[in-house]
Motif scaffolding. Structure first.
Motif, mmCIF file in Angstrom:
data_model
loop_
_atom_site.group_PDB
_atom_site.id
_atom_site.type_symbol
_atom_site.label_atom_id
_atom_site.label_comp_id
_atom_site.label_asym_id
_atom_site.label_seq_id
_atom_site.Cartn_x
_atom_site.Cartn_y
_atom_site.Cartn_z
ATOM 1 N N PRO A 1 9.728 -0.788 -2.730
ATOM 2 C CA PRO A 1 9.444 -0.419 -4.131
ATOM 3 C C PRO A 1 7.965 -0.202 -4.439
ATOM 4 O O PRO A 1 7.611 0.833 -5.022
ATOM 5 C CB PRO A 1 10.051 -1.579 -4.923
ATOM 6 N N PRO A 2 7.053 -1.125 -4.067
ATOM 7 C CA PRO A 2 5.643 -0.840 -4.357
ATOM 8 C C PRO A 2 5.100 0.367 -3.598
ATOM 9 O O PRO A 2 4.226 1.083 -4.110
ATOM 10 C CB PRO A 2 4.921 -2.134 -3.942
ATOM 11 N N LEU A 3 5.614 0.623 -2.389
ATOM 12 C CA LEU A 3 5.160 1.798 -1.646
ATOM 13 C C LEU A 3 5.576 3.079 -2.358
ATOM 14 O O LEU A 3 4.813 4.051 -2.423
ATOM 15 C CB LEU A 3 5.734 1.777 -0.227
ATOM 16 N N VAL A 4 6.792 3.092 -2.908
ATOM 17 C CA VAL A 4 7.286 4.260 -3.628
ATOM 18 C C VAL A 4 6.538 4.455 -4.942
ATOM 19 O O VAL A 4 6.224 5.587 -5.335
ATOM 20 C CB VAL A 4 8.808 4.116 -3.880
ATOM 21 N N VAL A 5 6.226 3.348 -5.636
ATOM 22 C CA VAL A 5 5.564 3.432 -6.944
ATOM 23 C C VAL A 5 4.099 3.844 -6.810
ATOM 24 O O VAL A 5 3.611 4.703 -7.556
ATOM 25 C CB VAL A 5 5.679 2.085 -7.679
ATOM 26 N N PHE A 6 3.395 3.240 -5.871
ATOM 27 C CA PHE A 6 1.940 3.409 -5.816
ATOM 28 C C PHE A 6 1.472 4.526 -4.887
ATOM 29 O O PHE A 6 0.285 4.878 -4.908
ATOM 30 C CB PHE A 6 1.276 2.096 -5.399
ATOM 31 N N PHE A 7 2.355 5.088 -4.073
ATOM 32 C CA PHE A 7 1.914 6.101 -3.122
ATOM 33 C C PHE A 7 2.832 7.325 -3.136
ATOM 34 O O PHE A 7 4.038 7.210 -3.335
ATOM 35 C CB PHE A 7 1.900 5.527 -1.692
ATOM 36 N N LYS A 8 2.235 8.484 -2.905
ATOM 37 C CA LYS A 8 2.987 9.690 -2.597
ATOM 38 C C LYS A 8 3.183 9.738 -1.083
ATOM 39 O O LYS A 8 2.491 9.042 -0.340
ATOM 40 C CB LYS A 8 2.212 10.921 -3.078
ATOM 41 N N ARG A 9 4.113 10.563 -0.627
ATOM 42 C CA ARG A 9 4.404 10.597 0.795
ATOM 43 C C ARG A 9 4.538 12.027 1.308
ATOM 44 O O ARG A 9 5.066 12.897 0.626
ATOM 45 C CB ARG A 9 5.702 9.828 1.106
ATOM 46 N N ASP A 10 4.092 12.203 2.523
ATOM 47 C CA ASP A 10 4.292 13.448 3.266
ATOM 48 C C ASP A 10 4.689 13.040 4.677
ATOM 49 O O ASP A 10 3.844 12.685 5.491
ATOM 50 C CB ASP A 10 3.004 14.274 3.264
ATOM 51 N N TRP A 11 5.984 13.061 4.947
ATOM 52 C CA TRP A 11 6.527 12.638 6.237
ATOM 53 C C TRP A 11 7.044 13.854 6.997
ATOM 54 O O TRP A 11 7.834 14.630 6.482
ATOM 55 C CB TRP A 11 7.674 11.658 6.045
ATOM 56 N N ARG A 12 6.631 13.974 8.241
ATOM 57 C CA ARG A 12 7.097 15.076 9.075
ATOM 58 C C ARG A 12 7.363 14.589 10.498
ATOM 59 O O ARG A 12 6.788 13.607 10.934
ATOM 60 C CB ARG A 12 6.047 16.203 9.104
ATOM 61 N N GLY A 13 8.224 15.296 11.189
ATOM 62 C CA GLY A 13 8.470 14.999 12.589
ATOM 63 C C GLY A 13 9.559 13.985 12.863
ATOM 64 O O GLY A 13 9.694 13.515 14.001
ATOM 65 N N MET A 14 10.360 13.651 11.845
ATOM 66 C CA MET A 14 11.423 12.668 12.070
ATOM 67 C C MET A 14 12.433 13.131 13.116
ATOM 68 O O MET A 14 13.096 12.310 13.759
ATOM 69 C CB MET A 14 12.142 12.353 10.760
#
Length: 284
Positions: A19-32
């Protein structure tokens, strides 16, 4: 071999941390798509913030293949911390052994059981002034040659903007973007029939770290230095300068060994978080 169940303790950690990671940060995930669906494997990850294990673990958790981090074996003793470490399936490193590979026997066992074992090959937070990966230790190389498992390079950037290396000042606003990029498995097949000499271990380690650095170049859209930052050489240079200023003699302390103590130490990490496809900053 099929993947291991995530388990209660790991799910509990995710419920607390996500939850705090989702609230306080945006994400750009690639290569899964490069994360193996089954079987044991290694991830080799760069390290530039005390909180980047949370960023990487969040990424890896969402692939359904949770990472098992390396930690000192003393943390696995009785008590709450030991219970959590065992419950989440983290990997003890036996530093008391005189055999370098024996120090990683639990990591080898975990991979043979079909686990993902996460290595921070640098062994600690990068000391490179520009936060590029620095020279690495040989733990990941040793285990990779022993198990012949896939080695997935992973680069990350963004946690260091919220909490720079060796800093205690956390800056959450404005929201930072946590970028994680996994690459194709590193081809180490040419080393499999060779004895794991210091020279071979050094070359394997450099091959792995070159793949990690290349991914970080893609994230940052910058070019890394040709040679990685070597903290040992940097310390020697500082001591040499200090000796020159004081007029004292200086010895670099090298002996008849291969001179690569950085490739013989065990690795460490400072901190220990469903679909196998790319996830953007707006995904949960």
């Amino acid at each position: 071999m099929s993947r291991r169940r995530i388990g209660f303790w790991y799910r509990l950690a995710a419920v607390i941390a996500k939850p705090p990671l989702v609230v306080f940060f945006k994400r750009d995930w690639r290569g899964m798509e490069h994360i193996p669906a089954d079987g044991g494997f290694i991830t080799a990850v760069n390290h530039n913030s005390y909180i980047d294990p949370l960023s990487y673990a969040h990424f890896q958790y969402n692939t359904g293949r949770v990472p098992r981090f390396l930690a000192k074996d003393g943390l696995f003793k009785d008590g709450f911390v030991g219970k959590v470490m065992k419950g989440t399936g983290q990997i003890p490193v036996y530093r008391e052994t005189t055999n370098a590979l024996d120090a990683f026997r639990a990591a080898v066992d975990a991979i043979e059981r079909g686990e993902c074992v996460a290595f921070y090959p640098e062994g600690t937070l990068t000391r490179d002034p520009e936060m590029w990966p620095m020279t690495a230790k040989s733990g990941a190389a040793r285990v990779a040659l022993r198990t012949k498992c896939p080695v997935i390079p992973v680069a990350q950037w963004g946690a260091n903007l919220a909490l720079p290396p060796y800093s205690k000042k956390l800056s959450l606003l404005p929201r930072k973007k946590l970028q994680v990029l996994a690459g194709e498995p590193v081809d180490l097949s040419r080393f499999y029939d060779k004895e794991p000499s210091p020279e071979v271990l050094r070359e394997v380690t450099e091959t792995i770290m070159a793949a990690v650095t290349e991914l970080l170049e893609e994230i940052r859209q910058e070019t890394a230095p040709k040679a990685p930052y070597d903290p040992r050489k940097a310390r020697l240079a500082q001591r040499r300068k200090a000796a020159d200023r004081s007029g004292r003699s200086f010895s670099d302390g090298t002996d008849s060994t291969d001179g690569t103590d950085s490739t013989d130490s065990t690795d460490s990490t400072d901190d220990p978080a469903n679909t196998p496809e790319n996830t953007t900053e707006d995904s949960k």
